[in-house]
Design an enzyme around this catalytic site. Structure first.
Site, PDB file in Angstrom:
ATOM      1  N   ALA A  39       0.811  -1.212   0.000  1.00  0.00           N
ATOM      2  CA  ALA A  39       0.000   0.000   0.000  1.00  0.00           C
ATOM      3  C   ALA A  39       0.845   1.263   0.000  1.00  0.00           C
ATOM      4  CB  ALA A  39      -0.947  -0.031   1.196  1.00  0.00           C
ATOM      5  N   ARG A  40       1.264   1.723   1.177  1.00  0.00           N
ATOM      6  CA  ARG A  40       2.063   2.924   1.309  1.00  0.00           C
ATOM      7  C   ARG A  40       3.131   2.709   2.379  1.00  0.00           C
ATOM      8  NH1 ARG A  40       0.283   3.884  -2.864  1.00  0.00           N
ATOM      9  NH2 ARG A  40      -0.859   5.723  -3.641  1.00  0.00           N
TER      10      ARG A  40
ATOM     11  N   GLU B 173      10.709   6.928   0.410  1.00  0.00           N
ATOM     12  CA  GLU B 173      10.600   6.400  -0.946  1.00  0.00           C
ATOM     13  C   GLU B 173      10.925   7.513  -1.936  1.00  0.00           C
ATOM     14  OE1 GLU B 173       7.074   4.689  -3.782  1.00  0.00           O
ATOM     15  OE2 GLU B 173       7.176   3.860  -1.753  1.00  0.00           O
TER      16      GLU B 173
ATOM     17  N   HIS C   6       8.033  -0.072  -6.023  1.00  0.00           N
ATOM     18  CA  HIS C   6       6.652   0.397  -6.213  1.00  0.00           C
ATOM     19  C   HIS C   6       6.122  -0.021  -7.592  1.00  0.00           C
ATOM     20  CE1 HIS C   6       3.794   3.671  -4.472  1.00  0.00           C
ATOM     21  NE2 HIS C   6       3.117   2.724  -5.083  1.00  0.00           N
TER      22      HIS C   6
ATOM     23  N   ASP D  96       6.820  -3.376  -1.368  1.00  0.00           N
ATOM     24  CA  ASP D  96       6.728  -2.730  -2.675  1.00  0.00           C
ATOM     25  C   ASP D  96       6.748  -1.219  -2.509  1.00  0.00           C
ATOM     26  OD1 ASP D  96       6.442  -2.933  -5.542  1.00  0.00           O
ATOM     27  OD2 ASP D  96       4.421  -2.116  -5.290  1.00  0.00           O
TER      28      ASP D  96
END
Length: 325
Positions: free
Chosen positions: A239-240, A269, A288, A264
């Site tokens: 997700a985040r 980031e 991502h 991911d």
């Protein structure tokens, strides 16, 4: 200027792309679905300034709020991202422009990647990859995914896609959602309060994070939650990055407080090249890419085309995130 840009367009596709995909391909996908309407592609800032004020629908990552004073025809901004915190939604609302997002189009890819990451840890495939790289024909111990307990945090489009794909694996599933009284596709549904989260995590083998990042969820997987997870647990963040306390995760991975993590998304980031997470063998990292798929524009164009028809018919818009007051 091309013929579709001389007349007032029904739809203007803005120039800034996403995920390495061509906005020209997006415009073509919209033309296929809306053959009776004019779709213009704005390739430069000047073309955007010319076309947006003349269009009924604009679609792209975001929209320059300064264009709205002249955009008397504009009725809809279709954001090509799922999140719209970068979009001037207040200004759009003040001008009577409705806003939709791309929520749901990434769900199949993210769900598949989440399943793949769990299977990598279940079968210990990352150890197999390392031994292959070293040319070692040497056996290693694997596990079984069968009979595991998987907790899916967030039962929106992504969470539900994960649960559907888990159906054939003979696992127990726990769902965590804002309104647990609504139920869901999992064997059990709990809420986001601390007591429910810890009750789920205490009996979880795999946690899949598939919820939005907001004030409630930011840092929801921290030191306390990681301590509650069993030592054999794996955290999959689809997700985040901000959902997880990175320092606490690093500590849990280094001390074998949990078995592993598949990320991911990260916080920060992009992940700096010298970050310790890169060196941890029990942490899988992808940049991502979970939602990347060749079907990106086809799925989004389906939503936008249906919404263009809904504007004509006065119907409800799919993926609406803001409406005029």
């Amino acid at each position: 200027m091309s013929s579709d840009q001389t007349a007032d367009p029904d739809i203007v596709v803005l120039r800034e792309g996403t995920e390495g995909l061509s906005m020209a391909s997006y415009a073509d996908a919209l033309r296929e679905r809306l053959p009776d309407r004019t779709v213009a592609l704005a390739r430069t800032p000047a073309e955007e300034r010319d076309l947006v004020p003349r269009a009924r629908v604009a679609t792209g990552i975001t929209l320059d709020a300064d264009l709205l004073d002249r955009a008397d025809r504009l009725e809809l901004f279709a954001c090509t991202f799922a999140g719209t915190d970068h979009v001037p939604t207040d200004a759009l609302r003040e001008h009577g422009v409705r806003v939709t997002n791309a929520g749901g189009i990434h769900a199949p890819g993210i769900a598949e990647q989440s399943i793949a990451n769990m299977l990598v840890f279940a079968r210990n495939l990352h150890e197999g990859f390392r031994r292959k790289a070293n040319g070692e024909w040497r056996h290693f111990q694997s596990r079984e995914f069968t009979d595991s307990t998987v907790t899916v945090v967030g039962l929106g489009s992504i969470g539900q896609a994960v649960v559907r794909r888990l159906a054939g694996f003979e696992v127990e599933t726990i769902g965590i959602r804002y309104t647990p009284e609504k139920g869901g596709p999992t064997d059990e549904v709990l809420g986001f309060d601390d007591e429910d989260v810890h009750a789920a995590f205490a009996r979880t083998d795999y946690v899949v994070l598939a919820c939005p990042l907001n004030d409630l969820t930011r840092g929801m997987v921290g030191e306390a939650e990681l301590a509650t997870l069993p030592p054999n647990a794996v955290v999959v963040n689809a997700a985040r990055g901000g959902l997880v306390d990175t320092d606490a995760l690093v500590s849990a991975l280094q001390t074998e407080g949990i078995r592993g993590a598949a990320l991911d998304v990260t916080d920060p980031e992009p992940l700096p090249s010298d970050h310790v997470l890169w060196d941890l063998e029990n942490c899988l990292i992808t940049p991502h890419t979970g939602g990347h798929t060749p079907k990106h524009w086809d799925r989004l164009a389906d939503i936008v085309a249906d919404n263009v028809d809904a504007l004509e018919e006065g119907g409800e818009l799919e993926n609406a995130v803001a409406t005029p007051d």
